[in-house]
Design an enzyme around this catalytic site. Structure first.
Site, PDB file in Angstrom:
ATOM      1  CB  SER A   1      -7.876   0.656   6.166  1.00 51.24           C
ATOM      2  OG  SER A   1      -8.553   1.842   5.935  1.00 51.24           O
TER       3      SER A   1
ATOM      4  CE  LYS B   1      -3.714   1.978   2.905  1.00 50.91           C
ATOM      5  NZ  LYS B   1      -4.533   1.748   4.109  1.00 50.91           N
TER       6      LYS B   1
ATOM      7  CB  SER C   1      -7.848   3.580   3.273  1.00 49.09           C
ATOM      8  OG  SER C   1      -6.981   2.959   4.190  1.00 49.09           O
TER       9      SER C   1
HETATM   10  N1  GLN Z   1     -12.793   4.154   7.024  1.00 47.44           N
HETATM   11  C1  GLN Z   1     -11.990   4.507   8.144  1.00 47.44           C
HETATM   12  C2  GLN Z   1     -11.550   5.944   8.049  1.00 47.44           C
HETATM   13  O1  GLN Z   1     -11.808   6.558   7.054  1.00 47.44           O
HETATM   14  C3  GLN Z   1     -10.845   3.569   8.303  1.00 47.44           C
HETATM   15  C4  GLN Z   1      -9.632   3.953   7.576  1.00 47.44           C
HETATM   16  C5  GLN Z   1      -8.429   3.154   7.951  1.00 47.44           C
HETATM   17  O2  GLN Z   1      -8.519   2.151   8.649  1.00 47.44           O
HETATM   18  N2  GLN Z   1      -7.275   3.645   7.525  1.00 47.44           N
HETATM   19  O3  GLN Z   1     -10.952   6.454   8.953  1.00 47.44           O
END
Ligand code: GLN
Length: 477
Positions: free
Chosen positions: A175, A76, A151
């Site tokens: 995420s 990532k 994400s």
């Molecule tokens: N959807 C969550 C957020 O926007 C989780 C994102 C993540 O785990 N990086 O914060």
């Protein structure tokens, strides 16, 4: 070439002389090219990966290869890899190259994994659909009109569409687990502090963890075994010894499992997901496990608590991107203050700006106690209640997500709606406990459903063993 579902499968064929690392890299490169429209990779390290494959092939022939020889991995775009671009899918890091390699990435390289490319994600890992990336969304390979989740959307799709064997992602509030559920693969987040965060771009430091996206529980266990453990570059990482998760994968017994009744009754839970949960519960009972409904009345509070605390931490972590030290600097600046302002206004996307403002607000002197301090207290209550439940049960199970993969742009009209996609994943993040999403069936459009399993801190061995069982025998119909 056939599709490989685990490193074990790859190893068997390497041993039998049916495939080489070079063949594997060529195969994934061809798939990446064919599936370019998915936008899963921001950059592919084709030549480098082929050169590395030759090195590993020679090591295999000489009998000196590491444990991940034959594993082609994507990372990532939040993980540092020396001399490679690193952007967090943001314009503000345009032109930035890593000066060092993240500990977790170095450890997989040291075991001869081959890194094939850098994967798309939500900007600074803020999002649940991959739509906040400055480089456009990643598409779900099952249905290109739908999101892959986020994400770590690019990382999930890369595994879903066979563009690498495994991906390293990051999970702050779901995420890796949520995109895994949307892409029918396995997404694992370890206990907070189990893996060094050195070289992971910070979003919300008291939540962030590196996690894995794989097609098998075995690969998740093996990757954790290799990445976890003390690191002198991260003072927050746990010094607890790292068990041999892979050796303990078959140590199952009958378990006590709790399912959160509020999660099953929650408004907005897609009916087929509820059915998949009930199906899993029936099968677990039929296998001799005790499955009981438990109360967890904080479900309504976990999303607001998560967003107050993570935006506060993000506003502080992201203050370093000011046009001075990293990447992008606005060409329109006339003085120092206008350089900061213009760089940040032009470099950050809308969602990131919104969160920086929210976080700055909840940390401001007049509102600090009303929001930040209060959210810290609620976090403690959530953590204590979660720990209490985990002292009575080996595992808690919930759906990973309230819906299956939604259409691209589907949440544009209501910017808060997408935050509710995190309702089941943030409990483990607020509590710092490990959690995994395993495939649990399909809705009537054929979109995948994920089952989330949560356990006690540092109980990853039993989490993997149980997940393997669930993945192989209980949920798979
Ligand atoms: N959807 C969550 C957020 O926007 C989780 C994102 C993540 O785990 N990086 O914060």
């Amino acid at each position: 070439m056939k599709r490989y579902n685990s490193l074990e499968d790859v190893h068997q064929d390497i041993k039998a002389g049916l495939v080489t690392c070079r063949d594997l890299v060529n195969y994934y490169l061809k798939n990446i090219e064919q599936k370019k429209h998915l936008n899963a990779y921001l950059e592919v390290f084709a030549e480098e990966a082929l050169a590395q494959a030759e090195v590993v092939d020679r090591k295999i022939a000489a009998g000196t290869a590491g444990r991940l020889a034959g594993m082609v991995v994507g990372i990532k775009d939040v993980l540092a890899y020396k001399d490679h671009s690193l952007q967090s899918s943001s314009k503000i890091l345009d032109g930035f190259k890593s000066l060092y390699t993240a500990t977790a990435v170095q450890r997989v390289l040291d075991e001869d994994a081959i890194i094939i490319g850098r994967q798309n994600c939500d900007e600074f890992a803020m999002g649940a659909s991959n739509e906040t990336s400055a480089f456009g969304p990643t598409l779900n390979d099952f249905d290109n009109t739908r999101v892959p989740g986020g994400s770590s959307g690019g990382s999930a799709v890369a595994v879903q569409a066979d563009l690498c064997l495994a991906s390293l992602g990051s999970d702050t509030g779901g995420s890796v687990r949520q995109p895994a559920a949307f892409c029918d693969i396995i997404g694992f987040k370890p206990t907070y502090s189990r893996i060094s965060r050195y070289g992971l771009i910070a979003y919300a430091s008291s939540f962030d963890q590196i996690g894995t996206l794989t097609r098998s529980v075995e690969d998740a266990a093996l990757l954790l075994e290799i990445m976890a453990g003390a690191d002198e570059n991260d003072s927050t990482v746990s010094h607890k010894p790292v068990p041999s998760y892979t050796a303990e994968l078959n140590n199952n017994r009958s378990y006590r499992i709790g399912y959160i009744s509020d999660s099953m009754e929650s408004e907005g839970l897609q009916p087929e997901i509820k059915d998949a949960m009930n199906n899993a519960i029936d099968r677990l009972r039929a296998e001799g496990h005790t499955v009981e409904s438990v109360d967890f009345h904080y479900l309504d509070y976990i999303v607001p608590t998560y967003y107050i605390l993570t935006t506060a931490e993000a506003s502080s972590n992201l203050s370093r991107y000011d046009g001075v030290k990293f990447g992008y600097r606005s060409p329109d600046a006339t003085d120092l203050v206008s350089m900061y302002k213009k760089t940040r206004a032009q470099g950050f996307g809308h969602e990131v700006q919104k969160r920086i403002m929210l976080g700055t607000f909840v940390l401001s002197a007049d509102y600090y106690d009303a929001y930040y301090t209060k959210a810290q207290r609620v976090r403690r209550l959530i953590k204590e209640k979660t720990e209490e439940l985990l002292s009575q049960y080996d595992f808690l199970i919930t759906p990973t997500t309230p819906t299956t993969a939604f259409p691209l742009g589907g949440n544009d009209a209501d910017p808060l709606a997408i935050y509710l996609a995190d309702i089941f994943t943030v409990q483990a993040s607020l509590s710092g406990v490990p959690a995994i999403s395993v495939p649990a069936g399909y809705d009537n459009k054929g979109l995948s459903i994920g089952l989330q399993i949560i356990t006690k801190p540092f109980a990853e061995s039993q989490l993997f063993a149980f997940s393997k069982l669930v993945n192989e025998t209980i949920v798979a119909v």
